[in-house]
Design a protein around this motif. Structure first.
Motif, PDB file in Angstrom:
ATOM      1  N   LEU B  92       0.839  -1.189   0.000  1.00 21.35           N
ATOM      2  CA  LEU B  92       0.000   0.000   0.000  1.00 21.35           C
ATOM      3  C   LEU B  92       0.882   1.251   0.000  1.00 21.35           C
ATOM      4  CD1 LEU B  92      -3.040   0.581   0.152  1.00 21.35           C
ATOM      5  CD2 LEU B  92      -2.841   0.486   2.648  1.00 21.35           C
ATOM      6  N   VAL B  93       0.532   2.192  -0.861  1.00 17.04           N
ATOM      7  CA  VAL B  93       1.295   3.426  -1.025  1.00 17.04           C
ATOM      8  C   VAL B  93       0.335   4.586  -0.765  1.00 17.04           C
ATOM      9  CG1 VAL B  93       2.636   4.811  -2.660  1.00 17.04           C
ATOM     10  CG2 VAL B  93       2.847   2.303  -2.677  1.00 17.04           C
ATOM     11  N   LEU B  94       0.284   5.012   0.476  1.00 17.67           N
ATOM     12  CA  LEU B  94      -0.600   6.107   0.886  1.00 17.67           C
ATOM     13  C   LEU B  94       0.300   7.301   1.199  1.00 17.67           C
ATOM     14  CD1 LEU B  94      -3.512   7.016   1.753  1.00 17.67           C
ATOM     15  CD2 LEU B  94      -2.879   6.284   4.063  1.00 17.67           C
ATOM     16  N   VAL B  95       0.137   8.372   0.473  1.00 14.39           N
ATOM     17  CA  VAL B  95       1.093   9.484   0.552  1.00 14.39           C
ATOM     18  C   VAL B  95       0.399  10.830   0.702  1.00 14.39           C
ATOM     19  CG1 VAL B  95       3.028   8.428  -0.692  1.00 14.39           C
ATOM     20  CG2 VAL B  95       1.177   9.481  -1.995  1.00 14.39           C
ATOM     21  N   ALA B  96       1.154  11.760   1.269  1.00 13.02           N
ATOM     22  CA  ALA B  96       0.739  13.164   1.332  1.00 13.02           C
ATOM     23  C   ALA B  96       1.985  14.014   1.107  1.00 13.02           C
ATOM     24  CB  ALA B  96       0.108  13.483   2.686  1.00 13.02           C
ATOM     25  N   PRO B  97       1.806  15.205   0.560  1.00 15.61           N
ATOM     26  CA  PRO B  97       2.968  16.038   0.200  1.00 15.61           C
ATOM     27  C   PRO B  97       3.796  16.447   1.421  1.00 15.61           C
ATOM     28  CG  PRO B  97       0.947  16.877  -0.815  1.00 15.61           C
ATOM     29  CD  PRO B  97       0.526  15.843   0.187  1.00 15.61           C
ATOM     30  N   PRO B  98       5.059  16.792   1.180  1.00 17.95           N
ATOM     31  CA  PRO B  98       5.908  17.275   2.275  1.00 17.95           C
ATOM     32  C   PRO B  98       5.274  18.466   2.981  1.00 17.95           C
ATOM     33  CG  PRO B  98       7.238  16.852   0.327  1.00 17.95           C
ATOM     34  CD  PRO B  98       5.801  16.715  -0.099  1.00 17.95           C
ATOM     35  N   ALA B  99       5.305  18.447   4.286  1.00 17.71           N
ATOM     36  CA  ALA B  99       4.723  19.504   5.121  1.00 17.71           C
ATOM     37  C   ALA B  99       5.082  19.153   6.555  1.00 17.71           C
ATOM     38  CB  ALA B  99       3.207  19.555   4.958  1.00 17.71           C
ATOM     39  N   PRO B 100       4.985  20.095   7.497  1.00 16.23           N
ATOM     40  CA  PRO B 100       5.295  19.757   8.884  1.00 16.23           C
ATOM     41  C   PRO B 100       4.402  18.637   9.424  1.00 16.23           C
ATOM     42  CG  PRO B 100       5.277  22.127   8.595  1.00 16.23           C
ATOM     43  CD  PRO B 100       4.776  21.540   7.300  1.00 16.23           C
ATOM     44  N   GLN B 101       3.150  18.616   9.010  1.00 15.49           N
ATOM     45  CA  GLN B 101       2.227  17.533   9.361  1.00 15.49           C
ATOM     46  C   GLN B 101       1.565  17.060   8.073  1.00 15.49           C
ATOM     47  OE1 GLN B 101       1.309  16.312  12.601  1.00 15.49           O
ATOM     48  NE2 GLN B 101       3.162  17.409  13.228  1.00 15.49           N
ATOM     49  N   PRO B 102       1.162  15.796   7.987  1.00 12.84           N
ATOM     50  CA  PRO B 102       0.478  15.351   6.773  1.00 12.84           C
ATOM     51  C   PRO B 102      -0.887  16.028   6.640  1.00 12.84           C
ATOM     52  CG  PRO B 102       0.460  13.621   8.446  1.00 12.84           C
ATOM     53  CD  PRO B 102       1.337  14.709   8.967  1.00 12.84           C
ATOM     54  N   ASP B 103      -1.144  16.591   5.490  1.00 19.37           N
ATOM     55  CA  ASP B 103      -2.436  17.210   5.199  1.00 19.37           C
ATOM     56  C   ASP B 103      -3.358  16.119   4.654  1.00 19.37           C
ATOM     57  OD1 ASP B 103      -4.635  18.494   4.171  1.00 19.37           O
ATOM     58  OD2 ASP B 103      -3.495  20.072   3.149  1.00 19.37           O
ATOM     59  N   LEU B 104      -4.270  15.660   5.494  1.00 19.88           N
ATOM     60  CA  LEU B 104      -5.100  14.502   5.125  1.00 19.88           C
ATOM     61  C   LEU B 104      -6.083  14.842   4.002  1.00 19.88           C
ATOM     62  CD1 LEU B 104      -5.755  12.719   8.549  1.00 19.88           C
ATOM     63  CD2 LEU B 104      -3.761  12.651   7.044  1.00 19.88           C
ATOM     64  N   SER B 105      -6.245  16.108   3.714  1.00 23.47           N
ATOM     65  CA  SER B 105      -7.088  16.462   2.561  1.00 23.47           C
ATOM     66  C   SER B 105      -6.329  16.279   1.250  1.00 23.47           C
ATOM     67  CB  SER B 105      -7.575  17.910   2.682  1.00 23.47           C
ATOM     68  OG  SER B 105      -6.502  18.819   2.424  1.00 23.47           O
ATOM     69  N   GLN B 106      -5.040  16.021   1.351  1.00 29.68           N
ATOM     70  CA  GLN B 106      -4.217  15.841   0.144  1.00 29.68           C
ATOM     71  C   GLN B 106      -3.662  14.421   0.040  1.00 29.68           C
ATOM     72  OE1 GLN B 106      -1.729  18.998  -1.456  1.00 29.68           O
ATOM     73  NE2 GLN B 106      -2.044  20.136   0.447  1.00 29.68           N
ATOM     74  N   LEU B 107      -4.306  13.486   0.691  1.00 28.17           N
ATOM     75  CA  LEU B 107      -3.863  12.088   0.604  1.00 28.17           C
ATOM     76  C   LEU B 107      -4.063  11.536  -0.798  1.00 28.17           C
ATOM     77  CD1 LEU B 107      -5.374  10.493   3.847  1.00 28.17           C
ATOM     78  CD2 LEU B 107      -2.947  10.893   3.364  1.00 28.17           C
ATOM     79  N   HIS B 108      -3.121  10.717  -1.234  1.00 29.97           N
ATOM     80  CA  HIS B 108      -3.284   9.921  -2.448  1.00 29.97           C
ATOM     81  C   HIS B 108      -2.965   8.475  -2.091  1.00 29.97           C
ATOM     82  CE1 HIS B 108      -3.244  13.830  -4.368  1.00 29.97           C
ATOM     83  NE2 HIS B 108      -3.589  13.272  -5.512  1.00 29.97           N
ATOM     84  N   CYS B 109      -3.742   7.585  -2.637  1.00 29.00           N
ATOM     85  CA  CYS B 109      -3.604   6.177  -2.273  1.00 29.00           C
ATOM     86  C   CYS B 109      -3.428   5.313  -3.525  1.00 29.00           C
ATOM     87  CB  CYS B 109      -4.844   5.746  -1.492  1.00 29.00           C
ATOM     88  SG  CYS B 109      -4.707   4.085  -0.840  1.00 29.00           S
ATOM     89  N   PHE B 110      -2.382   4.500  -3.518  1.00 23.87           N
ATOM     90  CA  PHE B 110      -2.056   3.620  -4.636  1.00 23.87           C
ATOM     91  C   PHE B 110      -1.792   2.213  -4.092  1.00 23.87           C
ATOM     92  CE2 PHE B 110      -0.310   7.859  -5.453  1.00 23.87           C
ATOM     93  CZ  PHE B 110      -0.864   8.172  -6.680  1.00 23.87           C
ATOM     94  N   LEU B 111      -1.859   1.259  -5.017  1.00 21.51           N
ATOM     95  CA  LEU B 111      -1.491  -0.105  -4.655  1.00 21.51           C
ATOM     96  C   LEU B 111      -0.491  -0.604  -5.700  1.00 21.51           C
ATOM     97  CD1 LEU B 111      -2.222  -2.280  -2.507  1.00 21.51           C
ATOM     98  CD2 LEU B 111      -3.858  -3.189  -4.168  1.00 21.51           C
ATOM     99  N   SER B 112       0.693  -0.994  -5.238  1.00 18.03           N
ATOM    100  CA  SER B 112       1.659  -1.634  -6.131  1.00 18.03           C
ATOM    101  C   SER B 112       1.060  -2.934  -6.659  1.00 18.03           C
ATOM    102  CB  SER B 112       2.947  -1.938  -5.363  1.00 18.03           C
ATOM    103  OG  SER B 112       3.690  -2.953  -6.009  1.00 18.03           O
ATOM    104  N   ASP B 113       1.386  -3.265  -7.893  1.00 18.34           N
ATOM    105  CA  ASP B 113       0.881  -4.519  -8.467  1.00 18.34           C
ATOM    106  C   ASP B 113       1.704  -5.726  -8.008  1.00 18.34           C
ATOM    107  OD1 ASP B 113       3.239  -4.436  -9.890  1.00 18.34           O
ATOM    108  OD2 ASP B 113       2.303  -4.130 -11.845  1.00 18.34           O
TER     109      ASP B 113
END
Lengths: 163, 163
Positions: B92-113
């Motif tokens: 699972l690849v769940l990411v948010a952009p660099p910031a002091p805290q993760p901005d959960l409104s900017q989450l992106h979620c991927f799944l490696s094959d």
């Protein structure tokens, strides 16, 4: 003709040429709340003073079988080069110490068990990727300017026997 | 509770967060007399100014299943971190952009094959290794001084649904 039988690939035997990357032999420490084990810093990556470390995959499209007569040895005078089979491919690790030309009286021959990888230290003579199976290898080496690949012919001089 | 469905992991979709390491998608060039294909420089390894690149293996000892509620996100402010499953494990690849805290409104979620890896750029928020299978991962990241791991709790805030 020099005839060699591959030896088991152990950290101690390979130490003059670099590191063995071996999940079975490495110790690690727990991370991520104990859900993973980190086997840390398994290869001395050496991109030289003016290089950078590259992450590559090598897709082996032609496998070898033993006995095998290599035709070429190569070395990278500017940086290290690490190989790890992605799955289970055994590959041949025929090495000679750093020198302007490979000293065939100082050859050492190993066979990865298919899970093991190696990191060739800067300048170590070795074979071009010589896998006993079709396989993808993780390869971590040096990028940068300069001529970082020397090749010499060893055709007709070496035969690697079955283990 | 934020509910997300993993998206396919493509280079374009993941570009804001780093690189996808994908043997199926990369182009290469022939080396070693055509016996191998080199897929070159697949990840922007970034050890920072005073760090060095480490080659590690992470042995995943506890797998997850979907749906999944992550409890922690982490980031490495001083360097990149690349993950490649050694065999066929989806992760699972769940990411948010660099910031002091993760901005959960900017989450992106991927799944490696299961063949794909990723390289997280410096400072990108991501999950601790979250694999759907027990697996060994090749991990190439930064070694050096300084605090290079920030963690924050996201318990009860995110649910990743089945794809």
């Amino acid at each position: 003709m020099i005839r060699l039988t591959p030896q088991p690939l152990t950290a101690a035997a390979f130490a003059p040429f670099g590191e063995v990357i071996d999940e079975q032999a490495a110790s690690g420490f727990a991370i991520n709340g104990g859900t993973s084990l980190r086997l840390n810093d398994l290869a001395r990556l050496d991109p030289g003073e003016d290089g950078r470390v590259l992450f590559n995959l090598f897709v082996c499209r032609q496998s070898i079988s033993l006995p095998h007569q290599p035709t070429v040895m190569e070395c990278h005078p500017l940086g290290s080069q690490a190989f790890l089979p992605r799955h289970f491919a055994r590959f041949l690790v025929l090495v000679a110490p750093p020198a302007p030309q490979p000293d065939l009286s100082q050859l050492h021959c190993f066979l990865s068990d298919g899970r093991q990888g190696v990191n060739y230290a800067r300048g170590v003579w070795h074979l071009p990727l010589s896998s006993l199976d079709l396989e993808t290898f993780v390869v971590v080496d040096r990028g940068g300017s300069g001529n970082n690949c020397h090749e010499v012919s060893v055709a007709g001089q070496i035969e690697v026997l079955e283990q």
